[in-house]
Design a protein around this motif. Structure first.
Motif, PDB file in Angstrom:
ATOM      1  N   GLN A 111       0.841  -1.196   0.000  1.00 18.95           N
ATOM      2  CA  GLN A 111       0.000   0.000   0.000  1.00 18.95           C
ATOM      3  C   GLN A 111       0.875   1.244   0.000  1.00 18.95           C
ATOM      4  O   GLN A 111       1.856   1.310   0.737  1.00 18.95           O
ATOM      5  CB  GLN A 111      -0.929   0.019   1.226  1.00 18.95           C
ATOM      6  N   PRO A 112       0.538   2.224  -0.826  1.00 24.38           N
ATOM      7  CA  PRO A 112       1.254   3.497  -0.748  1.00 24.38           C
ATOM      8  C   PRO A 112       1.050   4.099   0.637  1.00 24.38           C
ATOM      9  O   PRO A 112       0.073   3.794   1.326  1.00 24.38           O
ATOM     10  CB  PRO A 112       0.568   4.357  -1.816  1.00 24.38           C
ATOM     11  N   SER A 113       1.965   4.984   1.060  1.00 27.52           N
ATOM     12  CA  SER A 113       1.835   5.588   2.387  1.00 27.52           C
ATOM     13  C   SER A 113       0.697   6.612   2.385  1.00 27.52           C
ATOM     14  O   SER A 113       0.163   6.970   1.350  1.00 27.52           O
ATOM     15  CB  SER A 113       3.146   6.235   2.791  1.00 27.52           C
ATOM     16  N   ILE A 114       0.332   7.068   3.581  1.00 28.20           N
ATOM     17  CA  ILE A 114      -0.853   7.924   3.744  1.00 28.20           C
ATOM     18  C   ILE A 114      -0.699   9.276   3.059  1.00 28.20           C
ATOM     19  O   ILE A 114      -1.634   9.782   2.459  1.00 28.20           O
ATOM     20  CB  ILE A 114      -1.144   8.112   5.258  1.00 28.20           C
ATOM     21  N   SER A 115       0.492   9.865   3.162  1.00 30.99           N
ATOM     22  CA  SER A 115       0.699  11.210   2.617  1.00 30.99           C
ATOM     23  C   SER A 115       2.184  11.465   2.409  1.00 30.99           C
ATOM     24  O   SER A 115       3.028  10.828   3.046  1.00 30.99           O
ATOM     25  CB  SER A 115       0.144  12.265   3.586  1.00 30.99           C
ATOM     26  N   ARG A 116       2.496  12.415   1.519  1.00 30.96           N
ATOM     27  CA  ARG A 116       3.883  12.865   1.368  1.00 30.96           C
ATOM     28  C   ARG A 116       4.272  13.839   2.480  1.00 30.96           C
ATOM     29  O   ARG A 116       5.445  14.218   2.576  1.00 30.96           O
ATOM     30  CB  ARG A 116       4.059  13.564   0.024  1.00 30.96           C
ATOM     31  N   PHE A 117       3.331  14.280   3.279  1.00 32.51           N
ATOM     32  CA  PHE A 117       3.588  15.258   4.339  1.00 32.51           C
ATOM     33  C   PHE A 117       3.404  14.574   5.700  1.00 32.51           C
ATOM     34  O   PHE A 117       2.875  13.464   5.774  1.00 32.51           O
ATOM     35  CB  PHE A 117       2.652  16.457   4.176  1.00 32.51           C
ATOM     36  N   PRO A 118       3.839  15.229   6.789  1.00 30.06           N
ATOM     37  CA  PRO A 118       3.791  14.585   8.107  1.00 30.06           C
ATOM     38  C   PRO A 118       2.370  14.194   8.537  1.00 30.06           C
ATOM     39  O   PRO A 118       1.409  14.920   8.271  1.00 30.06           O
ATOM     40  CB  PRO A 118       4.338  15.673   9.051  1.00 30.06           C
ATOM     41  N   VAL A 119       2.280  13.043   9.176  1.00 30.32           N
ATOM     42  CA  VAL A 119       1.009  12.572   9.727  1.00 30.32           C
ATOM     43  C   VAL A 119       1.175  12.503  11.243  1.00 30.32           C
ATOM     44  O   VAL A 119       1.852  11.619  11.751  1.00 30.32           O
ATOM     45  CB  VAL A 119       0.642  11.186   9.159  1.00 30.32           C
ATOM     46  N   PRO A 120       0.572  13.439  11.959  1.00 30.17           N
ATOM     47  CA  PRO A 120       0.765  13.459  13.415  1.00 30.17           C
ATOM     48  C   PRO A 120       0.096  12.257  14.089  1.00 30.17           C
ATOM     49  O   PRO A 120      -0.979  11.831  13.655  1.00 30.17           O
ATOM     50  CB  PRO A 120       0.095  14.766  13.852  1.00 30.17           C
ATOM     51  N   PRO A 121       0.742  11.717  15.122  1.00 27.96           N
ATOM     52  CA  PRO A 121       0.118  10.614  15.870  1.00 27.96           C
ATOM     53  C   PRO A 121      -1.180  11.098  16.519  1.00 27.96           C
ATOM     54  O   PRO A 121      -1.310  12.291  16.860  1.00 27.96           O
ATOM     55  CB  PRO A 121       1.151  10.263  16.956  1.00 27.96           C
ATOM     56  N   ALA A 122      -2.125  10.166  16.670  1.00 28.94           N
ATOM     57  CA  ALA A 122      -3.440  10.519  17.202  1.00 28.94           C
ATOM     58  C   ALA A 122      -3.332  11.267  18.531  1.00 28.94           C
ATOM     59  O   ALA A 122      -4.101  12.200  18.808  1.00 28.94           O
ATOM     60  CB  ALA A 122      -4.286   9.257  17.374  1.00 28.94           C
ATOM     61  N   GLY A 123      -2.352  10.904  19.333  1.00 28.14           N
ATOM     62  CA  GLY A 123      -2.212  11.518  20.655  1.00 28.14           C
ATOM     63  C   GLY A 123      -1.806  12.977  20.622  1.00 28.14           C
ATOM     64  O   GLY A 123      -1.868  13.666  21.634  1.00 28.14           O
ATOM     65  N   GLU A 124      -1.361  13.442  19.462  1.00 27.83           N
ATOM     66  CA  GLU A 124      -0.893  14.835  19.399  1.00 27.83           C
ATOM     67  C   GLU A 124      -1.885  15.770  18.715  1.00 27.83           C
ATOM     68  O   GLU A 124      -1.550  16.909  18.381  1.00 27.83           O
ATOM     69  CB  GLU A 124       0.447  14.900  18.660  1.00 27.83           C
ATOM     70  N   LEU A 125      -3.082  15.280  18.485  1.00 29.17           N
ATOM     71  CA  LEU A 125      -4.075  16.119  17.805  1.00 29.17           C
ATOM     72  C   LEU A 125      -4.679  17.138  18.765  1.00 29.17           C
ATOM     73  O   LEU A 125      -4.809  16.859  19.966  1.00 29.17           O
ATOM     74  CB  LEU A 125      -5.206  15.247  17.253  1.00 29.17           C
ATOM     75  N   PRO A 126      -5.077  18.306  18.267  1.00 28.18           N
ATOM     76  CA  PRO A 126      -5.866  19.226  19.086  1.00 28.18           C
ATOM     77  C   PRO A 126      -7.148  18.506  19.533  1.00 28.18           C
ATOM     78  O   PRO A 126      -7.681  17.672  18.778  1.00 28.18           O
ATOM     79  CB  PRO A 126      -6.207  20.378  18.134  1.00 28.18           C
ATOM     80  N   PRO A 127      -7.644  18.832  20.713  1.00 33.05           N
ATOM     81  CA  PRO A 127      -8.778  18.082  21.281  1.00 33.05           C
ATOM     82  C   PRO A 127      -9.997  17.984  20.357  1.00 33.05           C
ATOM     83  O   PRO A 127     -10.592  16.911  20.217  1.00 33.05           O
ATOM     84  CB  PRO A 127      -9.119  18.860  22.558  1.00 33.05           C
ATOM     85  N   ASP A 128     -10.370  19.091  19.690  1.00 30.71           N
ATOM     86  CA  ASP A 128     -11.577  19.024  18.855  1.00 30.71           C
ATOM     87  C   ASP A 128     -11.395  18.060  17.690  1.00 30.71           C
ATOM     88  O   ASP A 128     -12.298  17.297  17.347  1.00 30.71           O
ATOM     89  CB  ASP A 128     -11.983  20.418  18.356  1.00 30.71           C
ATOM     90  N   LEU A 129     -10.202  18.064  17.085  1.00 29.96           N
ATOM     91  CA  LEU A 129      -9.957  17.122  15.997  1.00 29.96           C
ATOM     92  C   LEU A 129      -9.874  15.694  16.534  1.00 29.96           C
ATOM     93  O   LEU A 129     -10.389  14.751  15.914  1.00 29.96           O
ATOM     94  CB  LEU A 129      -8.675  17.488  15.233  1.00 29.96           C
ATOM     95  N   ALA A 130      -9.221  15.541  17.674  1.00 33.36           N
ATOM     96  CA  ALA A 130      -9.108  14.206  18.264  1.00 33.36           C
ATOM     97  C   ALA A 130     -10.493  13.613  18.493  1.00 33.36           C
ATOM     98  O   ALA A 130     -10.744  12.443  18.167  1.00 33.36           O
ATOM     99  CB  ALA A 130      -8.327  14.278  19.593  1.00 33.36           C
TER     100      ALA A 130
END
Lengths: 204, 204, 204, 204, 204, 204
Positions: free
Chosen positions: F3-22
């Motif tokens: 499978q190709p990777s998710i993105s060419r740019f950084p993908v932050p770990p779930a634990g580092e998301l702002p609360p509303d996005l999390a």
């Protein structure tokens, strides 16, 4: 074998032409054996006709080491084919056959110049010319430098651009007025043995 | 006047052909006076060659009130020109000149079929055929109905689609292998007085 | 969930087929569990059908180190997608899933082959194949040399061109006749665990 | 705010011009307050320059009920924008603003003539002109008849075609030589109150 | 000098806006001296308007060493011109003139960014941006690496893609609703001496 | 089956998301059984992510007599296919299968919407939407009137334009960042008997 008419616009009778055009047309007719329809089709607009033929002659009646008369005709054939212009492909294909003394090359260039048996120099010339014809904003300074790298002088390089530009005009006028090529053009220069005899012909 | 070579792929000598192809090729050569290069270029793949010529003959050797042999050749010329295919434009242009007994029409159709002196029926045929060649998803049920409205039978309509489709294949093979037209094709059918004499020729 | 009909042209009942086609169709139906619509749609033209399937088999039923059966199907998927051909994308997508044993790759190649997870060799193959499909005059000798540089034999290189050319025909016939893919194709090869079980299927 | 240079080709000093061109250039400069770069860029080829300006004047310095001077400039703007030609869009946009006395219309036509607030007549004119500029084979006899239906005389219809054709040449020369518009053009005709004062300017 | 109307869809009176939009619009109007039509045209869809302006500000109100505010506007101008979007070319052309303090560059980029007097970095940025605007599947990992090679950070590279993507949306909405640019935009930033005075304006 | 990777740019770990996005991401993951990659790929730019999902929901989570949720997804599929966007074709094809309860229609629309078994209303919708996607300047007031003639309200008509515009953005971001669809999407909604069970899923 119906022939399309000469133009969608009025074609003045020879007797009603301004004297300078009448003289020029008579001269062409004598040299070629017939009057190419582009002359007849432009005659109703004498000022435009004069400017058109003056620019044509300034660009086409010229033989340089970097760009022979026959090669100039091949630029016309390649770019006019890109514009689907019957008049210019057939008339200038005929002149190209005569001037290159090759009965095949004009057709090869008209249909697929990229595989035609051309020198690297002429391949580069047609690459730039067809790009300018079809997508003028895509021509770069590097394209011009490439032509110089193949031995074209600054004047030759300009001529590649100016011939292509002039026939961008010519192709569009021919489409707009539906100017048909004279039947004589279709066979001209195709029969090898008579090529020398017709070498004096250079109608458009 | 250098001629490009027959193909970018191997061309087997006549003596090494499978017997059925050898017989067919000899027959074509006798009828035409030369072996069209498409035969030589496909010979190294006998199964594909057999299928190719079988499909060709099923579509092209057919004369109906709605679509004559000459008109079938004009479909080939128009769609092959849209694909810039030198072999097919030159070889089938020659056959079209012979079959239509018109030395001009094939060139007119090749460069600008829209202004060529065609019947409304053939104009409609070439409109659909060139659309199918260049933008196949844009052909609609209405396009087929239009052809029927011009008197084509259901078989004729299919043939318009199938001829165009077959030469979509043929044009691409000719480009891929750089198959050059034989020099003989360029002049064939252009000289009115000999048209009858060459009427028996129908090479491709 | 209305299914489009099989073809815009007549579809002869199985009982009226010529014996050789009847036998072939029965064989395909037995192996696949259904008769792919392309067979039914071509049956009213037995000579064309025979040539079509003969050329198909000569190009597709072949496994070489440079071009596996699954990779041949991916050429079909990529070029048929460039032509927006539903029948070929769906039917050959199914075959490609089965032959590559990958439930995702055919869709990835159909929508955006340039980003699909392919080997450099297959990336080069699809670059040349899609160029030949969409702009055949732009394919150069260098393109063919590039394929050889990736390890394709001369036969493999020809096959890349011939498969693309054959499906240029096939895509156009399918568009012209509006041949719909059988519903069975859509799901085939998508469920990993049953891939082995369906491995024997190879309908078109 | 670096300005690109006038041309990629030699620009002769004013003192070295042939007398007729020197006189013409001095006249333009006096009327406009500056010498538009197209004059300077063509000067190294006096014969072409003479023909170019003669054809320009024959087509553009003309006011008819069917096609005013300002409307002729809008044809130039629309077709030059289709060719991405900076010189012609900026220089003729300026002239169009002055001649139409509208500070907005030239930009509206340059970016999206289809939504510009034009009369149905001018909408039809620009539809045909931009078609001729971009896809000349697609212009039909019906297109010309449509213009006549909007009240254009036969002369006006020709002018639509000839202006478009002439700027097909002009756009390509400007791209090839990278002719930059003079800075003066950018602001000209944009400030309503001074429009009358600048009405005498009509440089190219 | 008829101005096209603001939108093909309803434009709610200022007094009927939700409070948050009313406040924002009043603020913009005070800063710019007028309310850019994009605000008025989106107001009937408050949720979309909020999201639209939030994304706009996240991408455009940002100054980095690799991509200044003025350079961000030039990306908008170049890609909007590729989409023939009058609103965005005129409104963002005005903002670009103010932010780059150059009265010519926005027009140069709008008509022919390839010959505009730009740094190699901005030339590379616009090459990738216009490719993404017109042919998004053709953008490669190498294109992104080229931008990094010109000194853009990973954030800057994303912004090139995101700005282009956002205006792909914006251009299409403006075309669909026929949103006209306010007359004020056409002249803004063109008169050098007043550039400083208008530096505080940054409407869209 | 790489499978190709998710993105060419950084993908932050779930634990580092702002609360509303999390919270939002957790909610999507719970409903769908997995987190669609578009969420992960946009997370590094929280402001853009919020605006993106807000505009998405404003346009897509809406059911009107003139434009059902499933039909909105088909607009996405048709226009994303025109842009060769794998993420959107695969992810929204899955949602379209579920919402239309048809396992075939999304693929039919993706490859050749013109022959897909659609109502005249949806055929008109996709004609306008794909025109806006590919050639936005060509959409006319008449196109909008045609949609109204098929029973779409003014709000529905706007939605056709706004959905197409929003996915013009989305397709380009997905191309630029090479966002790969999750493997789960490929099979979703293809197996008729489980369609009801998965009806609650509506990830993108």
């Amino acid at each position: 074998m119906t022939q399309p008419s000469i133009s969608r616009f009025p074609v003045p009778p020879a007797g009603e032409l301004p004297p300078d055009l009448a003289e020029r047309f008579a001269d062409v007719q004598e040299r070629s054996g017939f009057l190419p329809n582009i002359f007849a089709a432009l005659a109703w607009r004498p000022d435009e006709a004069r400017a058109f033929f003056a620019m044509h002659d300034a660009l086409m009646d010229k033989e340089t080491p970097g760009l022979s008369k026959g090669e100039r005709e091949l630029i016309v054939v390649a770019t006019s084919a890109a514009n689907d212009c019957l008049y210019c492909v057939v008339a200038h294909g005929a002149v190209a056959r005569i001037r290159t003394r090759d009965p095949y090359l004009a057709d090869q260039v008209a249909v697929d110049w990229r595989k035609a048996p051309l020198s690297p120099r002429m391949h580069a010339v047609l690459a730039v010319a067809t790009r300018l014809a079809a997508d003028p904003a895509a021509v770069t300074q590097q394209d011009l430098a490439d032509l110089a790298g193949h031995g074209l002088t600054e004047d030759d390089v300009w001529d590649v651009g100016a011939i292509t530009s002039f026939f961008a005009l010519s192709n569009r006028l021919a489409h707009f007025a539906a100017i048909a090529p004279n039947p004589e053009f279709y066979l001209m220069g195709r029969i090898p043995r008579s090529a020398e005899g017709t070498d004096k012909q250079d109608p458009r």
